[in-house]
Design a protein around this motif. Structure first.
Motif, mmCIF file in Angstrom:
data_model
loop_
_atom_site.group_PDB
_atom_site.id
_atom_site.type_symbol
_atom_site.label_atom_id
_atom_site.label_comp_id
_atom_site.label_asym_id
_atom_site.label_seq_id
_atom_site.Cartn_x
_atom_site.Cartn_y
_atom_site.Cartn_z
ATOM 1 N N LEU A 1 43.226 43.206 55.071
ATOM 2 C CA LEU A 1 44.675 42.545 54.535
ATOM 3 C C LEU A 1 43.833 42.311 53.357
ATOM 4 C CD1 LEU A 1 43.773 39.615 57.378
ATOM 5 C CD2 LEU A 1 45.966 40.923 57.115
ATOM 6 N N LEU A 2 45.508 42.545 52.025
ATOM 7 C CA LEU A 2 45.412 42.778 51.530
ATOM 8 C C LEU A 2 45.599 41.419 50.125
ATOM 9 C CD1 LEU A 2 45.320 46.754 50.057
ATOM 10 C CD2 LEU A 2 42.982 44.881 50.813
ATOM 11 N N TYR A 3 45.285 40.778 49.274
ATOM 12 C CA TYR A 3 45.991 39.167 48.832
ATOM 13 C C TYR A 3 45.716 39.698 47.377
ATOM 14 C CZ TYR A 3 45.605 37.686 53.749
ATOM 15 O OH TYR A 3 45.845 36.994 54.888
ATOM 16 N N THR A 4 46.607 39.130 46.506
ATOM 17 C CA THR A 4 46.227 38.535 45.299
ATOM 18 C C THR A 4 45.817 37.098 45.021
ATOM 19 O OG1 THR A 4 48.679 38.666 44.912
ATOM 20 C CG2 THR A 4 47.025 40.619 44.211
ATOM 21 N N VAL A 5 45.529 36.631 44.421
ATOM 22 C CA VAL A 5 45.341 35.842 43.583
ATOM 23 C C VAL A 5 46.377 34.917 42.998
ATOM 24 C CG1 VAL A 5 44.097 33.699 42.705
ATOM 25 C CG2 VAL A 5 42.889 35.032 44.216
ATOM 26 N N ASN A 6 47.509 34.032 43.286
ATOM 27 C CA ASN A 6 48.360 33.579 42.551
ATOM 28 C C ASN A 6 47.984 33.364 40.871
ATOM 29 O OD1 ASN A 6 49.352 34.127 44.895
ATOM 30 N ND2 ASN A 6 50.418 32.149 45.388
ATOM 31 N N GLU A 7 47.271 32.595 40.941
ATOM 32 C CA GLU A 7 46.932 32.031 39.532
ATOM 33 C C GLU A 7 45.166 32.203 38.970
ATOM 34 O OE1 GLU A 7 48.322 28.030 38.374
ATOM 35 O OE2 GLU A 7 49.611 28.744 39.066
ATOM 36 N N PRO A 8 45.478 33.162 38.759
ATOM 37 C CA PRO A 8 43.097 33.653 38.882
ATOM 38 C C PRO A 8 43.364 33.237 37.234
ATOM 39 C CG PRO A 8 44.667 35.866 38.563
ATOM 40 C CD PRO A 8 45.987 34.654 39.248
ATOM 41 N N SER B 1 43.114 27.742 46.780
ATOM 42 C CA SER B 1 43.657 28.990 45.881
ATOM 43 C C SER B 1 44.804 29.646 46.754
ATOM 44 C CB SER B 1 42.091 30.031 45.597
ATOM 45 O OG SER B 1 42.723 30.720 44.906
ATOM 46 N N PRO B 2 45.940 28.989 46.114
ATOM 47 C CA PRO B 2 46.850 30.470 47.316
ATOM 48 C C PRO B 2 47.171 31.718 47.256
ATOM 49 C CG PRO B 2 47.575 28.080 45.461
ATOM 50 C CD PRO B 2 46.294 28.782 45.221
ATOM 51 N N LEU B 3 47.425 32.403 47.320
ATOM 52 C CA LEU B 3 47.552 33.449 48.033
ATOM 53 C C LEU B 3 48.421 34.328 47.960
ATOM 54 C CD1 LEU B 3 43.767 34.326 49.969
ATOM 55 C CD2 LEU B 3 44.432 33.415 47.608
ATOM 56 N N THR B 4 48.518 35.101 47.481
ATOM 57 C CA THR B 4 50.328 36.314 48.427
ATOM 58 C C THR B 4 49.418 37.263 49.190
ATOM 59 O OG1 THR B 4 51.302 35.843 46.142
ATOM 60 C CG2 THR B 4 52.195 37.359 47.641
ATOM 61 N N ALA C 1 31.685 31.573 47.547
ATOM 62 C CA ALA C 1 32.907 30.401 46.360
ATOM 63 C C ALA C 1 32.117 30.532 45.497
ATOM 64 C CB ALA C 1 31.408 29.207 48.129
ATOM 65 N N GLU C 2 31.584 30.477 44.874
ATOM 66 C CA GLU C 2 31.038 30.231 43.843
ATOM 67 C C GLU C 2 32.114 30.730 42.276
ATOM 68 O OE1 GLU C 2 28.688 28.339 41.699
ATOM 69 O OE2 GLU C 2 28.445 27.334 43.906
ATOM 70 N N PHE C 3 32.921 32.952 42.896
ATOM 71 C CA PHE C 3 33.333 33.430 41.809
ATOM 72 C C PHE C 3 34.607 31.979 42.159
ATOM 73 C CE2 PHE C 3 32.314 37.062 40.429
ATOM 74 C CZ PHE C 3 31.152 37.231 40.684
ATOM 75 N N VAL C 4 35.494 31.928 43.471
ATOM 76 C CA VAL C 4 36.558 31.430 43.651
ATOM 77 C C VAL C 4 36.497 29.656 42.816
ATOM 78 C CG1 VAL C 4 37.977 30.504 45.267
ATOM 79 C CG2 VAL C 4 36.751 32.783 45.836
ATOM 80 N N LYS C 5 35.561 29.597 42.829
ATOM 81 C CA LYS C 5 35.694 27.630 42.510
ATOM 82 C C LYS C 5 35.411 28.118 40.990
ATOM 83 C CE LYS C 5 31.540 25.197 42.909
ATOM 84 N NZ LYS C 5 30.774 24.651 43.888
ATOM 85 N N GLN C 6 35.351 28.759 40.220
ATOM 86 C CA GLN C 6 35.722 28.961 39.013
ATOM 87 C C GLN C 6 35.976 30.133 38.813
ATOM 88 O OE1 GLN C 6 31.086 30.946 37.435
ATOM 89 N NE2 GLN C 6 30.248 29.468 38.565
ATOM 90 N N ASN C 7 37.566 30.330 39.783
ATOM 91 C CA ASN C 7 38.463 30.781 39.282
ATOM 92 C C ASN C 7 38.259 32.549 38.317
ATOM 93 O OD1 ASN C 7 41.167 30.819 40.052
ATOM 94 N ND2 ASN C 7 41.782 29.234 37.557
ATOM 95 N N LEU D 1 33.851 32.710 52.726
ATOM 96 C CA LEU D 1 33.527 31.560 51.395
ATOM 97 C C LEU D 1 32.663 30.034 51.948
ATOM 98 C CD1 LEU D 1 37.218 31.444 50.680
ATOM 99 C CD2 LEU D 1 34.739 32.146 49.367
ATOM 100 N N ALA D 2 31.326 29.730 52.048
ATOM 101 C CA ALA D 2 30.935 28.701 51.601
ATOM 102 C C ALA D 2 32.305 27.178 51.756
ATOM 103 C CB ALA D 2 29.513 28.373 50.834
ATOM 104 N N LEU D 3 31.812 26.423 52.140
ATOM 105 C CA LEU D 3 32.344 25.194 52.090
ATOM 106 C C LEU D 3 31.927 24.390 50.909
ATOM 107 C CD1 LEU D 3 32.464 23.682 55.580
ATOM 108 C CD2 LEU D 3 33.193 25.571 55.207
#
Ligand SMILES: NC(=O)c1ccc[n+]([C@@H]2O[C@H](COP(=O)([O-])OP(=O)(O)OC[C@H]3O[C@@H](n4cnc5c(N)ncnc54)[C@H](OP(=O)(O)O)[C@@H]3O)[C@@H](O)[C@H]2O)c1
Length: 176
Positions: free
Chosen positions: A167-174, A150-153, A116-122, A143-145
């Motif tokens: 399932l393999l996703y990319t992050v839309n706007e890293p 973060s929109p994904l594809t 969650a820290e990594f996602v929050k920090q983009n 992912l901790a609440l």
């Protein structure tokens, strides 16, 4: 720099029971994880994941994963680096350390608080999930609440053994 977050989860997004055990996930997941780790030649883990996995799974844990760079992230200045690991104190420090070592794909493998820290920090560019056909009402989420989105594809989906889905996703706007 790519940062792949790769987790094995229950259908409802749990990575471990409350006590840290992962018995509801099949062992193949561990074998597949080791193959991916070897490919990327690094793993990045939270201090709690390091401690839980090495204490609960004496016969297969991160100590036996043959990669050059094993990074543990903690805020503590008291935590001493176990043999074969490097300790850093933030997600950005982990990414910078691996970049400096010539790594161009950071392999982030949990747990949910650190993810969650990594996602929050983009910082995350890709999310790879192996979903097991199991529901766990109480446990530790992948992912901790927290307050982020973060929109994904979806790039790829395929079936694995034991009714699992990859399932393999990319992050839309890293952010990098
Ligand atoms: N199924 C799977 O694929 C999978 C994969 C990995 C782990 N797991 C399971 O996940 C469980 C652990 O996950 P968890 O979510 O409870 O904990 P975790 O994310 O592994 O670790 C949390 C710890 O990481 C450190 N940390 C987090 N964010 C930080 C930041 N921004 N800066 C510095 N340090 C930071 C802190 O350590 P300090 O408290 O030391 O400061 C924090 O307490 C274990 O039971 C493990 O078995 C499952």
């Amino acid at each position: 720099m790519k940062v792949i977050l790769d987790m094995a989860i229950s259908l409802n997004g749990m990575i471990a029971r409350e006590d840290g055990s992962e018995d509801f996930l099949p062992y193949e997941g561990w074998v597949e994880f080791v193959e991916q780790a070897k490919r990327h030649n690094n793993i990045v883990i939270g201090r709690e994941t390091y401690e839980k996995v090495t204490s609960l799974y004496k016969d297969h844990n991160f100590n036996d994963v043959p990669v050059e760079h094993k990074v543990i992230i903690t805020r503590s200045t008291e935590f001493h680096s176990p043999e074969g690991y490097v300790v850093v104190h933030s997600p950005v420090e982990a990414v910078d350390y691996l970049k400096q070592k010539g790594i161009d794909i950071v392999y982030l493998v949990g747990g949910g608080v650190l993810n969650a820290e990594f996602v929050k920090q983009n910082l995350v560019t890709d999310i790879h999930l192996t979903v097991s056909p199991f529901i766990l009402g109480k446990g530790r989420p992948f992912l901790a609440l927290d307050d982020f989105e973060s929109p994904l594809t979806l790039q790829e989906s395929r079936s694995l053994s034991n009714g699992r889905l990859r399932l393999l996703y990319t992050v839309n706007e890293p952010g990098q």
